[in-house]
Every structure is written in structure tokens, then in C-alpha cells.
Write an enzyme that holds these catalytic residues in place. Sequence first.
Site, PDB file in Angstrom:
ATOM      1  N   HIS A   1      -1.215 -30.523   6.609  1.00 27.85           N
ATOM      2  CA  HIS A   1      -0.815 -30.778   8.001  1.00 27.85           C
ATOM      3  C   HIS A   1      -2.017 -30.715   8.934  1.00 27.85           C
ATOM      4  CE1 HIS A   1      -1.251 -26.509   9.040  1.00 27.85           C
ATOM      5  NE2 HIS A   1      -0.560 -26.201   7.943  1.00 27.85           N
TER       6      HIS A   1
ATOM      7  N   CYS B   1      -1.998 -23.354   3.501  1.00 27.82           N
ATOM      8  CA  CYS B   1      -1.827 -24.798   3.604  1.00 27.82           C
ATOM      9  C   CYS B   1      -3.164 -25.523   3.611  1.00 27.82           C
ATOM     10  CB  CYS B   1      -1.050 -25.148   4.867  1.00 27.82           C
ATOM     11  SG  CYS B   1       0.650 -24.514   4.869  1.00 27.82           S
TER      12      CYS B   1
END
Length: 394
Positions: A321, A339
Site C-alpha cells: 500500500h 506491510c
Amino acid sequence: MTPQSSTSRRRPLRTRHAAAAGLAVLTAALTACSGGGESSSAEAAEKPQIKVNLSGKQAEAGKPVKVSLADGRLKKVTVADDKGAALPGKVSANGTTWTSERKAAPGTAYKVEATTAEGGSAKSSFETAAPEKVNKVTLAPGKNTTVGIAQPLSITFDNPVRNKAEVEKHLKVTTSNGTEGSWGWIKNYDGKDRVDWRPKEYWKSGTKVKLDARLNGIDSGGDDWFVRDYATNFTVGKSQVVKVNLDSKTATLTRDGKTVKSLPMSAGTPGGDKASWGGTSVLMSKEGTINMRSETVGLGDSYDKMVDYSMRLTWSGMYAHAAPWNASYFGNTNHSSGCVGMSDGNAGWLYGQAQIGDPFEVTGSGSKGVPDPGNGYGEWNLSWSDWQAKSALA
């Protein structure tokens, strides 16, 4: 499916065996085509009769329907439910029996029609007992979708499946190019039973895939019945892989084996719960802008953010992301909460290029191992032989 009018009129499946034990004899004689004249009672008694192995309104579900003829030869038999859907079946070589290829579904009314080679015909009917519990499934991917080369066929069951081998026998995968693959039984991240069909190697671009889950009338175990069939189909799209290198701190999109673009990124902080998963994960969904809170992944109250261009890789919360707050770390330090974070521009570009089902191959040092097969689509971290061993038919 015929509704149950009252509990007093419909016994549960576990107590209905006695009602289904006897053969239903069609007492109406087969009517022969003849020229006129009335048949004597003696002649009528000599006319052949057929028998059906299921009878009454509490017949046992989960059994093939068998129609037999004492004299003469059966020509055609039709066994259809109250919606007109017929059970496929075959007449035996000697013409005396017909057996359905599918099993009678629970809570269903059936009509039987038979004709003989001698020109006779007869009809009958029966109704199976209603199920105590119904098992339902969730299929992925959805119908008429285009997916990446690592997307498995995945079936998640609402209730536990104890008859895994029996269920697996009724799952048929057809591919346009004879792709080799295998079913494997795993636990989904939420604890539910799941079975996935994974090819031996990544799909070839352009492959068309169809699943027929012929489960209607199958007992999944523990009086949990399937009461319908399921199907899905998809096409494999572009052959592309996202290669995440924890050492070089880059995420590189390759297509047909060639590099399209390499993006600086920052992955999970090594050495603890904030480390990224290694191995191969599969892009499960493109979720856009979502709220990410650390409490949901067991990391206390360290963050609560609205995050753009979110691409889910595991059920446990690993995403790729946009992470503009980490800009100083892109390309030089892994400093996220697990992430793969990029700039707004790079994350937006990758979001536009990526397909559901694309593999993200994470290599390099500092990962926390590989995700469990049920944590997203982690089955690619198993060898082919280990995956095959997870089939209930192995």
C-alpha cells in the site's frame, strides 16, 4: 425442494432409515400398447412391474436411485425433481435395471417415469427426508473473472467437512489446456474447513478454468448435507509477478519474465512481530482506501490510519500500500509494521497494474517465515509433493 409442513410429519435424517428400507413396488401394471379388447385379470397379473429402491415421503437421501424390472427390458427411465431437474442415469446391459449417476438430494420430491422395450410404461414418486443441517460453501474466484497466474480455486465450507474424500470426489476441475493440479484440504484463517485446487506450477496466461462442484445430495458428515450444486469459471490473465526483495528494499513488477518497473519500498521491521511474511503470497483483493488499525493485527495501539491503494496479501493483515509517512525509509530501510509500503505515486501505479491472483514473491533476510496455507493463499510455499499429500484421495 418441498417444504416441511410440521415436525410431526417429517422425521430427521438420522431416524428415517426404516422408512427407506423397503422397495417401492409400482403396483400399477405396465400398460402395453395393443389393438383393443379388455385384458383378463390373469393377463393383468402377468404384466411386468418395476421396483424403486426409495419410497414414501421419508426416503433416505444420499443414495443413488435404482429402478428394476422383473420381466422384459427397460428402455428409458426419468427421475426428476419438482423443478424438472433430472438425475442422469444408465440402463444396465441386460435391460433389467436403471441406476442414477447422482444421489437423491435431501428434502426433495421426485417423480419416476419408466418405459420398456415392449411398449409398457409406469409412473411413481417418492420424497426424501429433509436435512437436519445444510452445509453451504463460498467459492473463489467468482464467475467470469480474470485472475493472475497464482490464483487457486478455493472452496470454504460453512460447517465442518468430515467426509472429505466423498466431497472431493464430486469436485470436477476442467482446464482448456490440461493443466496438472491437485486439491488440498487446509484450515482457513478463521478455522473453517477449506479445500483449494492449485496447479503444479503457476497457470499459463490465457488458460480457461471451470469448476463443477456436484455436491447436491452429498452428506458432508455429521448430518450436514449439501442441497445444491455450485460452479465457477475464470480466465488466467497476464503472466506477471511482483518480486519483493527485503535486502534491496525494492518491489519489482515482472511481466512475461521481463522487468516492467522496480519500485523503492520499505517492508516490515525485522526481528519481531512487525516483520513481513516471506515466501509467496497471492494478491487476494484490491481494497483501495481503508482504515488500518494495529489492534486488529495484535500490535497494540501503534497506528490507526486511512491507507490508500491497499492490496491484501494475507488474512492476518499483510498488505502492499501507499505509506507516505515512511518516505525516508523507501529503498534503504525496512521500517514498517509488516506491510510493503511505497510512495503514493508508486503504490498507485502498482495498484493499477496488479491483478487479483498475482503472486508476490518475498525474498531476502529479516522475514518471519512463510504464511500458513490458510492465511490467504499460502499453498505456494509447499512443495508439489507436500501439497498433493493434502488431498483426501491421496
